[in-house]
Design a protein around this motif. Structure first.
Motif, PDB file in Angstrom:
ATOM      1  N   TYR A  21       0.847  -1.199   0.000  1.00 35.28           N
ATOM      2  CA  TYR A  21       0.000   0.000   0.000  1.00 35.28           C
ATOM      3  C   TYR A  21       0.886   1.255   0.000  1.00 35.28           C
ATOM      4  O   TYR A  21       1.845   1.344   0.762  1.00 35.28           O
ATOM      5  N   VAL A  66      -4.754  -2.076 -14.133  1.00 32.28           N
ATOM      6  CA  VAL A  66      -4.156  -0.846 -13.610  1.00 32.28           C
ATOM      7  C   VAL A  66      -2.788  -0.674 -14.272  1.00 32.28           C
ATOM      8  O   VAL A  66      -2.053  -1.649 -14.444  1.00 32.28           O
ATOM      9  N   ASN A 118      -3.557   2.111  -4.059  1.00 32.44           N
ATOM     10  CA  ASN A 118      -4.547   2.581  -3.075  1.00 32.44           C
ATOM     11  C   ASN A 118      -5.295   1.371  -2.502  1.00 32.44           C
ATOM     12  O   ASN A 118      -5.030   0.225  -2.887  1.00 32.44           O
ATOM     13  N   PRO A 119      -6.204   1.570  -1.554  1.00 32.76           N
ATOM     14  CA  PRO A 119      -6.885   0.410  -0.968  1.00 32.76           C
ATOM     15  C   PRO A 119      -7.620  -0.461  -1.991  1.00 32.76           C
ATOM     16  O   PRO A 119      -7.629  -1.696  -1.861  1.00 32.76           O
ATOM     17  N   GLY A 120      -8.227   0.154  -3.012  1.00 33.31           N
ATOM     18  CA  GLY A 120      -8.908  -0.630  -4.044  1.00 33.31           C
ATOM     19  C   GLY A 120      -7.943  -1.518  -4.806  1.00 33.31           C
ATOM     20  O   GLY A 120      -8.246  -2.674  -5.116  1.00 33.31           O
ATOM     21  N   ILE A 121      -6.775  -0.994  -5.108  1.00 34.15           N
ATOM     22  CA  ILE A 121      -5.769  -1.787  -5.832  1.00 34.15           C
ATOM     23  C   ILE A 121      -5.237  -2.893  -4.926  1.00 34.15           C
ATOM     24  O   ILE A 121      -4.974  -4.017  -5.382  1.00 34.15           O
ATOM     25  N   GLN A 122      -5.117  -2.624  -3.640  1.00 33.85           N
ATOM     26  CA  GLN A 122      -4.734  -3.695  -2.703  1.00 33.85           C
ATOM     27  C   GLN A 122      -5.729  -4.858  -2.790  1.00 33.85           C
ATOM     28  O   GLN A 122      -5.330  -6.025  -2.801  1.00 33.85           O
ATOM     29  N   ALA A 123      -7.027  -4.526  -2.850  1.00 35.79           N
ATOM     30  CA  ALA A 123      -8.054  -5.561  -2.957  1.00 35.79           C
ATOM     31  C   ALA A 123      -7.855  -6.364  -4.243  1.00 35.79           C
ATOM     32  O   ALA A 123      -7.978  -7.591  -4.257  1.00 35.79           O
ATOM     33  N   MET A 124      -7.523  -5.678  -5.333  1.00 37.77           N
ATOM     34  CA  MET A 124      -7.318  -6.368  -6.595  1.00 37.77           C
ATOM     35  C   MET A 124      -6.090  -7.274  -6.540  1.00 37.77           C
ATOM     36  O   MET A 124      -6.108  -8.399  -7.030  1.00 37.77           O
ATOM     37  N   LEU A 125      -5.015  -6.757  -5.954  1.00 40.48           N
ATOM     38  CA  LEU A 125      -3.785  -7.554  -5.840  1.00 40.48           C
ATOM     39  C   LEU A 125      -4.066  -8.838  -5.062  1.00 40.48           C
ATOM     40  O   LEU A 125      -3.592  -9.924  -5.427  1.00 40.48           O
ATOM     41  N   SER A 147      -9.938 -10.587  -0.202  1.00 40.96           N
ATOM     42  CA  SER A 147      -9.415  -9.279  -0.609  1.00 40.96           C
ATOM     43  C   SER A 147      -9.791  -8.193   0.397  1.00 40.96           C
ATOM     44  O   SER A 147      -9.089  -7.198   0.531  1.00 40.96           O
ATOM     45  N   MET A 154      -7.711  -4.807   1.673  1.00 39.50           N
ATOM     46  CA  MET A 154      -8.293  -3.501   1.359  1.00 39.50           C
ATOM     47  C   MET A 154      -8.472  -2.660   2.627  1.00 39.50           C
ATOM     48  O   MET A 154      -8.046  -1.502   2.694  1.00 39.50           O
ATOM     49  N   ALA A 165      -5.340  -1.356   4.171  1.00 41.01           N
ATOM     50  CA  ALA A 165      -4.859  -0.153   3.475  1.00 41.01           C
ATOM     51  C   ALA A 165      -5.698   1.058   3.864  1.00 41.01           C
ATOM     52  O   ALA A 165      -5.172   2.162   4.047  1.00 41.01           O
ATOM     53  N   GLN A 166      -6.997   0.859   4.013  1.00 36.19           N
ATOM     54  CA  GLN A 166      -7.852   1.977   4.435  1.00 36.19           C
ATOM     55  C   GLN A 166      -7.474   2.450   5.837  1.00 36.19           C
ATOM     56  O   GLN A 166      -7.488   3.648   6.123  1.00 36.19           O
ATOM     57  N   TYR A 168     -16.006  -1.440   2.034  1.00 34.48           N
ATOM     58  CA  TYR A 168     -15.229  -0.217   1.797  1.00 34.48           C
ATOM     59  C   TYR A 168     -15.992   1.007   2.307  1.00 34.48           C
ATOM     60  O   TYR A 168     -15.475   1.818   3.068  1.00 34.48           O
ATOM     61  N   ILE A 219     -15.094  -5.281  -7.326  1.00 31.75           N
ATOM     62  CA  ILE A 219     -13.866  -4.753  -6.725  1.00 31.75           C
ATOM     63  C   ILE A 219     -13.208  -3.742  -7.642  1.00 31.75           C
ATOM     64  O   ILE A 219     -12.601  -2.772  -7.210  1.00 31.75           O
ATOM     65  N   LEU A 268     -13.272   0.006  -7.388  1.00 33.19           N
ATOM     66  CA  LEU A 268     -12.674   0.652  -6.221  1.00 33.19           C
ATOM     67  C   LEU A 268     -11.297   1.225  -6.521  1.00 33.19           C
ATOM     68  O   LEU A 268     -10.861   2.175  -5.886  1.00 33.19           O
ATOM     69  N   SER A 269     -10.619   0.646  -7.520  1.00 27.28           N
ATOM     70  CA  SER A 269      -9.245   1.084  -7.759  1.00 27.28           C
ATOM     71  C   SER A 269      -9.199   2.495  -8.337  1.00 27.28           C
ATOM     72  O   SER A 269      -8.300   3.255  -8.072  1.00 27.28           O
TER      73      SER A 269
END
Lengths: 421, 421
Positions: A35, A158, A165-172, B212, B216, B219-220, B314, B381, B384-385
């Motif tokens: 992150y 991406v 960001n947090p959304g990309i963390q979810a995707m990863l 995920s 997420m 990170a938030q 989120y 998801i 969100l990115s």
């Protein structure tokens, strides 16, 4: 008496720096640490999302065909043959007028193609066997999340150089990136110069001030995404000083010095550049503050000689050092984001050169407004704390009136700009 | 068949949480680590800045009175009796028609009250003694930075709860804060629930997805300024699960769980709250997504039962957990910043409840524009990115047309909002 330097336009100065293609380096970090880092490559979907057809609601999975004739006056009854939660897979094949009780996120049982939400089903039992009845029809696919609906395997989701960001963390996490390829933080060396400087823990004495620039620049480096190696104060003795700079250049990607670049009698950075054989890209820029910003290159590394004045130092870093650091982080938009804002107050000061005024940008009814964040002398530290932007006031004017549209460079933003000079 | 819950308005839900006065804790960190933290107390000037009168330019320090008669036709000559750089102090008293050569930042020598910049002085020597001549007069105080001009000792410069930016770092260094009093990061415990969840390093199998939400939310939490303790997945077995939650509550300031709060057949969080004896503040909110967000309090700690749907999770975090974390960081404006933006596209979806749409806010000619950042299903998801905001679409409408003014909550912003419900 004193050296005359030829100022160059800001855009030309930035261009001279950006012509040096410093290359970013990739490293893998555990997802727990990714992150806030920058992706070193495109983020690609390693599977479909979802990777199976699933129920988006709690309810009953049915075959839509069996609901075709169903209506208020013609209810249809279904035998409930199984019961699954998310993560479970029904091993029953659903036949005519059969249903599976299903929870949100669970995989659609074989044969089913619609989900009846609890709210529209009546349940009952016959001889201990559960049944449910509906009074409307469902279309095939109704209330189903289909495989690949959210993302398709192989899709680029991406782009390289994006801040995670947090959304990309979810995707990863979704795509199984236990380790994440990110841009290695460029290491920026930092020297302060100035006989007047005390360290933060020293007591004030007449004529001396505490070194604030190093702490400020270190924070600016962190904000842009780099790592800092602070070498301390350069000694007053030239040869020791020269050796210190030369040795540091072997350890870092970029080197920043604050102070000592002016034409004052104790400014010896120019002599160090000369002895190093560094190529000075420029040593005067047509701007205020920061006109004495000096940038040189040596052996593929860039030396930033920033002014000792806090505000000049701050501005010099953001305009000249930031973009090359962001480039090394694979960013496509390495420069500060530029937007339009309405000047809220008169700015009567005559303005021979382009001036960067520390400013606070606020939003009022969806519109950006800008006003200076404090006194605008280049030695004023206090105005930096409230500054979230630099207001650009073009040179050659006698001041600006409230209501004028001005350009602002946003400091706390992560979007950036491709080029704006 | 299924539990009916009474939804409460969003503002009421937030208010119920904020009534719990969780107290922030102060800690000292070295100044090298204070960037990005929140000040736990007001930042007070420990000295005047500057703490002595000083030269803001390179030049000659003189007594203004000696320049009074000076003009183009009546040049005045000064004997240059000393030469000081920044950090040096002249021990000579400057008398009539005497000057001290002075560099930027140096302390004004005794008796002097104006600085003649190099550009307007002619220098020469007589018998090896340096002299300079000027052809204009100077006012007392001209080109002098006065003691206390920038800040006065005892002045409150930055308020408690402010995020430390590079400018504040410079101030902290200036005032000798070797250690900085900052808000201790609240420790947020995190559990995931769901039989369907795989860890990030596990291979996909039918019916299961990778967890995920935890990555997420972590990170938030980092973005808002907290620290994370991830406890992993809650076991499926109720008693083990209950013990795990109970033990975690002893170790953290707040506890977040994702999933298991709905009314599905495998959602056992409500039973855990009950067995704990926790007071459920609410378990249904009139909003989409995130309507099943459940918040309870137990022994002065708050348990956030967020939805297992990524988007609902989120949104639930940002609306409900963020403000209490920010309050523990001493922030006066703990809620997401709310601004107006113009909707860029039609949003035809009928809207019985207040809806939070993940949106991208951009700026065009100084005006905020908003558009949805992707598909708006609560299990998506990917949207969100690209989201830097949540667009608030009030309930009870049949959709919105492009051009409508909408409220947006800015996610990447550090300014915040006092209250906006």
């Amino acid at each position: 008496m004193f050296e005359r330097r030829q100022p160059i336009p800001i855009g030309e100065a930035v261009k001279k720096i950006m012509e040096h293609q410093l290359v970013g380096v990739m490293e893998q970090v555990p997802i727990e640490e990714s992150y806030g880092r920058f992706l070193s490559g495109d983020l690609v979907a390693t599977s479909d999302v979802p990777h199976f057809d699933r129920a988006p609601y709690d309810g009953f999975a049915v075959r839509a065909v069996d609901t075709k004739e169903s209506s208020q006056n013609n209810p249809t009854e279904f035998e409930v043959i199984d019961h699954i939660g998310a993560g479970m897979v029904s091993n029953k094949a659903v036949g005519p007028n059969q249903a599976v009780r299903i929870m949100t996120g669970a995989m659609m049982p074989t044969g089913t193609d619609a989900v009846v939400m609890f709210e529209v089903a009546q349940t009952h039992e016959k001889n201990g066997i559960p049944f449910m009845t509906i009074k409307r029809s469902f279309k095939p696919g109704e209330n189903v999340s289909f495989r690949g609906e959210d993302a398709k395997e192989g899709e680029i989701l991406v782009k390289q150089g994006t801040l995670i960001n947090p959304g990309i963390q979810a995707m990863l996490a979704t795509f199984g990136y236990k380790n994440v390829p990110v841009a290695k933080k460029p290491l920026i060396g930092l020297f302060a110069t100035g006989t007047e400087l005390l360290e933060v823990n020293e007591n004030l004495v007449p004529g001396k001030i505490r070194n604030s620039n190093s702490h400020m620049i270190a924070a600016q480096i962190h904000r842009v995404g780099g790592a800092v190696h602070y070498y301390g104060k350069l000694p007053d003795e030239f040869d020791t000083c020269f050796e210190a700079v030369k040795n540091a250049l072997n350890e870092v990607d970029l080197l920043i010095t604050t102070g000592g670049v002016s034409v004052g009698d104790f400014d010896y950075l120019p002599a160090i550049y000369e002895k190093l054989g560094a190529e000075v890209l420029f040593n005067k820029v047509a701007m205020r503050p920061g006109s004495v910003s000096t940038v040189a290159q040596y052996n593929g590394k860039i030396l930033f000689g920033l002014s000792g004045n806090p505000s000049a130092c701050y501005v010099g870093f953001e305009l000249f050092a930031r973009p090359i650091i962001r480039r090394m982080l694979f960013c496509e938009k390495p420069h500060l984001r530029k937007e339009k804002a309405q000047l809220e107050v008169d700015f009567p000061k005559a303005n021979p050169f382009t001036r960067f005024v520390r400013a606070t940008v606020s939003i009022e009814s969806g519109k950006l407004k800008a006003s200076p964040s404090g006194l605008d002398k280049s030695n004023i530290i206090m105005s930096l704390s409230g500054a979230n932007s630099l207001m650009i006031l073009p040179g050659g004017t006698r001041g600006f009136e409230a209501g004028t549209e001005v350009d602002v460079l946003l400091l706390d933003d992560q979007v950036g700009c491709e080029w704006h000079w």
